[in-house]
Write a protein that holds these residues in place. Structure first.
Motif, PDB file in Angstrom:
ATOM      1  N   GLY A 121       2.590   6.695   4.416  1.00 51.73           N
ATOM      2  CA  GLY A 121       2.172   5.305   4.568  1.00 51.73           C
ATOM      3  C   GLY A 121       0.758   5.083   4.075  1.00 51.73           C
ATOM      4  N   THR A 122      -0.115   6.058   4.333  1.00 52.56           N
ATOM      5  CA  THR A 122      -1.492   5.975   3.850  1.00 52.56           C
ATOM      6  C   THR A 122      -1.533   5.912   2.338  1.00 52.56           C
ATOM      7  N   LEU A 123      -0.796   6.816   1.688  1.00 53.27           N
ATOM      8  CA  LEU A 123      -0.772   6.849   0.234  1.00 53.27           C
ATOM      9  C   LEU A 123      -0.206   5.554  -0.345  1.00 53.27           C
ATOM     10  N   ALA A 124       0.858   5.035   0.271  1.00 47.48           N
ATOM     11  CA  ALA A 124       1.467   3.788  -0.206  1.00 47.48           C
ATOM     12  C   ALA A 124       0.490   2.629  -0.104  1.00 47.48           C
ATOM     13  N   ALA A 125      -0.283   2.594   0.965  1.00 46.09           N
ATOM     14  CA  ALA A 125      -1.254   1.512   1.150  1.00 46.09           C
ATOM     15  C   ALA A 125      -2.355   1.574   0.092  1.00 46.09           C
ATOM     16  N   TYR A 126      -2.889   2.757  -0.149  1.00 46.61           N
ATOM     17  CA  TYR A 126      -3.930   2.891  -1.168  1.00 46.61           C
ATOM     18  C   TYR A 126      -3.390   2.577  -2.569  1.00 46.61           C
ATOM     19  N   ALA A 127      -2.151   2.965  -2.837  1.00 42.04           N
ATOM     20  CA  ALA A 127      -1.540   2.644  -4.123  1.00 42.04           C
ATOM     21  C   ALA A 127      -1.383   1.137  -4.277  1.00 42.04           C
ATOM     22  N   GLU A 129       2.370   5.550 -16.230  1.00 43.15           N
ATOM     23  CA  GLU A 129       2.172   6.990 -16.174  1.00 43.15           C
ATOM     24  C   GLU A 129       0.769   7.354 -16.659  1.00 43.15           C
ATOM     25  N   GLY A 130       0.094   8.207 -15.888  1.00 45.00           N
ATOM     26  CA  GLY A 130      -1.257   8.622 -16.235  1.00 45.00           C
ATOM     27  C   GLY A 130      -2.346   7.875 -15.484  1.00 45.00           C
ATOM     28  N   ASP A 131      -2.019   6.736 -14.857  1.00 47.65           N
ATOM     29  CA  ASP A 131      -3.000   6.015 -14.042  1.00 47.65           C
ATOM     30  C   ASP A 131      -3.486   6.910 -12.901  1.00 47.65           C
ATOM     31  N   LYS A 132      -4.761   6.801 -12.565  1.00 44.52           N
ATOM     32  CA  LYS A 132      -5.341   7.608 -11.490  1.00 44.52           C
ATOM     33  C   LYS A 132      -5.990   6.713 -10.448  1.00 44.52           C
ATOM     34  N   PHE A 133      -5.886   7.134  -9.186  1.00 41.91           N
ATOM     35  CA  PHE A 133      -6.550   6.408  -8.103  1.00 41.91           C
ATOM     36  C   PHE A 133      -6.830   7.379  -6.965  1.00 41.91           C
ATOM     37  N   GLY A 152      -7.204  12.276  -1.106  1.00 41.71           N
ATOM     38  CA  GLY A 152      -7.704  12.727  -2.402  1.00 41.71           C
ATOM     39  C   GLY A 152      -7.193  11.908  -3.562  1.00 41.71           C
ATOM     40  N   ASP A 153      -7.233  12.503  -4.748  1.00 41.33           N
ATOM     41  CA  ASP A 153      -6.897  11.813  -5.989  1.00 41.33           C
ATOM     42  C   ASP A 153      -5.429  12.011  -6.356  1.00 41.33           C
ATOM     43  N   TYR A 154      -4.833  10.953  -6.905  1.00 43.29           N
ATOM     44  CA  TYR A 154      -3.433  10.992  -7.319  1.00 43.29           C
ATOM     45  C   TYR A 154      -3.294  10.427  -8.723  1.00 43.29           C
TER      46      TYR A 154
END
Length: 351
Positions: free
Chosen positions: A294-300, A313-317, A323-325
């Motif tokens: 849920g945390t990752l989905a919110a930041y995305a 594809e290749g976008d970073k956040f 951490g970084d994805y």
């Protein structure tokens, strides 16, 4: 009784929509809520406050309680407004009205675990056209209906962990069955297809004799477990790749003569499965951390809404402490590998 139930379900749905409308209206109209976090970072694109709506398959599900709690913490850390709405029952089109309301109120993003890959497609398309970003997590839609899918783990990894785990517990031979969620759930069906391939390729002495659906309802899943054991007296194991299903199956097995004779594994949370591991009903089960999902989905969703990424594809956040994805193929972000929970480590987890 059925009429009363329908009326209560309708009342609950209307209250959920009203709650969402109020939360989003307050966000849109509240001048003080500028979407700026305590560290000065913008909580939304331009001057628009960040508002993210989490829409699970159904409310009252322990798995989604955990994932949405992670989303809430992340959204609030970003200075945005979090809302959680959804149906009481996980049916294919039950999420449509909530999508429509969020879009009408110009939510920055909707974070959705889809009950059906197609049934919500039209509503999501309209939401996207109004500027709302769409992130699916846990259970995907068809790709054209969303901007990004946050996947809990690779489907291959999830399927293999459950199949290999059960195979080890039953001596790699005998009859097994699958207790799934709804027949239309995208993630469930993908995992089941891969399980069948794994069984055929690596476990030829294990026979899958039945697949049944508990519709992510505790009592239905409980009853389906009882029926499996009655209909297949030689059954040696059950895989339930759904948190509601595995808990209900464990509850049935724990007081039945099949306890210790029929192995059970699948996907569950440590808190709901702890007593069944400790009493010997279940040896090992699997899951990723739903709070992290849920945390990752919110930041995305926030990164999309803020224009930091487009979902290609290749976008970073960056996802806070996670951490970084990097966005992978098919506009997908992968959380990580599933974890096995057993007597040795289950005490280390609290979710």
């Amino acid at each position: 009784m059925r009429t009363l139930t329908r009326l209560l379900d309708r009342r609950t749905a209307l209250l959920g929509v009203a709650t969402l409308s109020l939360a989003l209206t307050m966000t849109a109209c509240g001048k003080a809520d500028t979407g700026t976090s305590s560290d000065g970072e913008s909580g939304g694109s331009g001057d628009k406050p960040l508002s993210i709506v989490f829409l699970p398959k159904n409310l009252g599900n322990p798995y989604f309680d955990a994932s949405d709690a992670g989303g809430k913490k992340a959204v609030e850390a970003l200075g945005g407004t979090f809302s959680e709405v959804g149906p009481q029952t996980a049916s294919p089109d039950a999420q449509v009205q909530y999508i429509n309301t969020a879009a009408q109120q110009h939510a920055s993003a909707i974070v959705l675990s889809a009950n059906d890959p197609k049934a919500v497609g039209s509503a999501l398309t309209q939401a996207k056209s109004s500027g709302t970003k769409i992130v699916t997590f846990d259970s995907d839609t068809e790709a054209q209906y969303r901007d990004l899918f946050v996947n809990q783990a690779s489907p291959e990894g999830i399927a293999k962990a459950q199949v290999d785990g059960l195979a080890e517990q039953i001596g790699d031979s005998g009859e097994i069955a699958i207790l799934s969620a709804s027949a239309n759930a995208t993630n469930q069906n993908a995992w089941i297809d891969l399980m069948k391939k794994d069984l055929q390729a690596d476990h030829p002495d294990i026979k899958l004799v039945d697949t049944v659906y508990g519709n992510d309802d505790d009592q239905t899943s409980f009853d389906k477990t009882a029926a499996l054991l009655k209909n297949h007296p030689n059954l040696k194991g059950i895989i339930s790749p759904t948190t509601v299903g595995i808990a209900a199956a464990a509850r049935y097995l724990s007081t039945s003569k099949s306890k210790g004779k029929v192995a059970l594994t699948g996907l569950g949370t440590p808190n709901q499965m702890r007593k069944f591991v400790e009493d010997g009903t279940v040896t090992e089960f699997y899951l990723w951390n739903p709070t992290d999902l849920g945390t990752l989905a919110a930041y995305a969703a926030a990164a999309l809404a803020n224009g930091e990424i487009t979902g290609k594809e290749g976008d970073k956040f960056t996802a806070g402490d996670l951490g970084d994805y990097t966005v992978g193929a098919d506009n997908t972000v992968l959380l990580g590998d599933p974890t096995g929970f057993n007597k040795d480590n289950i005490g280390d987890f609290d979710f």
